[in-house]
Design a protein around this motif. Sequence first.
Motif, PDB file in Angstrom:
ATOM      1  N   ASP A 102       0.805  -1.229   0.000  1.00 58.37           N
ATOM      2  CA  ASP A 102       0.000   0.000   0.000  1.00 58.37           C
ATOM      3  C   ASP A 102       0.833   1.272   0.000  1.00 58.37           C
ATOM      4  OD1 ASP A 102       0.973  -0.009   2.580  1.00 58.37           O
ATOM      5  OD2 ASP A 102      -0.960   0.314   3.545  1.00 58.37           O
ATOM      6  N   ARG A 103       2.165   1.140  -0.245  1.00 57.12           N
ATOM      7  CA  ARG A 103       3.016   2.331  -0.273  1.00 57.12           C
ATOM      8  C   ARG A 103       4.031   2.241  -1.396  1.00 57.12           C
ATOM      9  NH1 ARG A 103       5.910   3.038   5.152  1.00 57.12           N
ATOM     10  NH2 ARG A 103       5.402   0.848   5.509  1.00 57.12           N
ATOM     11  N   GLU A 104       4.248   3.366  -2.064  1.00 51.63           N
ATOM     12  CA  GLU A 104       5.203   3.420  -3.181  1.00 51.63           C
ATOM     13  C   GLU A 104       6.604   3.029  -2.723  1.00 51.63           C
ATOM     14  OE1 GLU A 104       7.306   6.783  -6.043  1.00 51.63           O
ATOM     15  OE2 GLU A 104       5.261   7.125  -5.333  1.00 51.63           O
ATOM     16  N   ILE A 138      -4.665   1.572   0.752  1.00 59.17           N
ATOM     17  CA  ILE A 138      -4.875   2.832   0.052  1.00 59.17           C
ATOM     18  C   ILE A 138      -6.364   3.091  -0.149  1.00 59.17           C
ATOM     19  CG2 ILE A 138      -2.654   2.648  -1.157  1.00 59.17           C
ATOM     20  CD1 ILE A 138      -4.288   1.918  -3.705  1.00 59.17           C
ATOM     21  N   ALA A 141      -9.457   5.734  -4.654  1.00 61.45           N
ATOM     22  CA  ALA A 141      -9.054   6.766  -5.623  1.00 61.45           C
ATOM     23  C   ALA A 141      -7.577   6.703  -5.969  1.00 61.45           C
ATOM     24  CB  ALA A 141      -9.406   8.145  -5.074  1.00 61.45           C
ATOM     25  N   GLN A 142      -6.776   6.057  -5.130  1.00 60.00           N
ATOM     26  CA  GLN A 142      -5.328   5.965  -5.363  1.00 60.00           C
ATOM     27  C   GLN A 142      -4.926   4.724  -6.160  1.00 60.00           C
ATOM     28  OE1 GLN A 142      -4.666   6.191  -0.989  1.00 60.00           O
ATOM     29  NE2 GLN A 142      -3.187   7.798  -1.479  1.00 60.00           N
ATOM     30  N   GLN A 145      -3.017   4.985  -9.758  1.00 52.79           N
ATOM     31  CA  GLN A 145      -1.625   5.435  -9.643  1.00 52.79           C
ATOM     32  C   GLN A 145      -0.727   4.326  -9.083  1.00 52.79           C
ATOM     33  OE1 GLN A 145      -1.201   9.008  -7.346  1.00 52.79           O
ATOM     34  NE2 GLN A 145       1.029   8.986  -7.402  1.00 52.79           N
ATOM     35  N   MET A 146      -1.207   3.635  -8.051  1.00 50.67           N
ATOM     36  CA  MET A 146      -0.409   2.556  -7.454  1.00 50.67           C
ATOM     37  C   MET A 146      -0.223   1.398  -8.440  1.00 50.67           C
ATOM     38  SD  MET A 146       1.326   1.386  -4.891  1.00 50.67           S
ATOM     39  CE  MET A 146       0.905   2.188  -3.342  1.00 50.67           C
TER      40      MET A 146
END
Length: 229
Positions: A102-104, A138, A141-142, A145-146
């Motif tokens: 859940d994180r870049e 996340i 809406a994200q 991008q992910m």
Amino acid sequence: MINNIAERIKEVRNQIKQATQAAQRQPHSVQLLAVSKTKPAADVAAAHAAGQVDFGENYVQEGVQKITQLQHLPLTWHFIGPIQSNKTKDIAEHFAWVHSLDREKIARRLSQQRPAHLPPLQVLIQINIDDESSKAGIAPAQLEQMAQLIASLPQLQLRGLMTIPQADASADQQAHSFAAMQRLFLQLQTQYDQIDTLSMGMSNDLAAAIAHGATMVRVGTAIFGARTN
């Protein structure tokens, strides 16, 4: 204990079969992930003897220990817990799947640290579908991008989505959350060819998750009994 675990696995598989029939789906369309966190390697070996191959762990150190102890068995290991930056190397080196991305920053580290001789790490994006402050994941809406980021990383392969819905939700709220996840999953499938995994549903909400398209259910207590901690 071996017979006990074997009987429990048989019962859970029967529940999956009944839930898929009720949802007019094929039984083989739902995969069982046995969540073995806090349980000894001997229990995992007993589950494997009963035909179970996929196992989920929440804690890196404990998971790596079991993976090492049981490396003689043809098991597939899934990491399903929160991921700390200082644990990504162990996850990248030992697990085949990650459900909780859940994180870049974590995605980039997992790709960089995945050994070149291993196939890409199979990953699911964790969605915080009920917008709970206490939960990882996340916002919907994200997702786009992910997904684009993961698709660009050479040692990761995006396979789908995971969620942990609100624990005390009513049946209607639960169905609403699962239906929202199903829509996100179907949308993602139109954008990426390899998307085939929707990880949702546990011991208590397995049937509802399957009714809304889950392809993998994560079951611990119903197989191994109550957790010790």
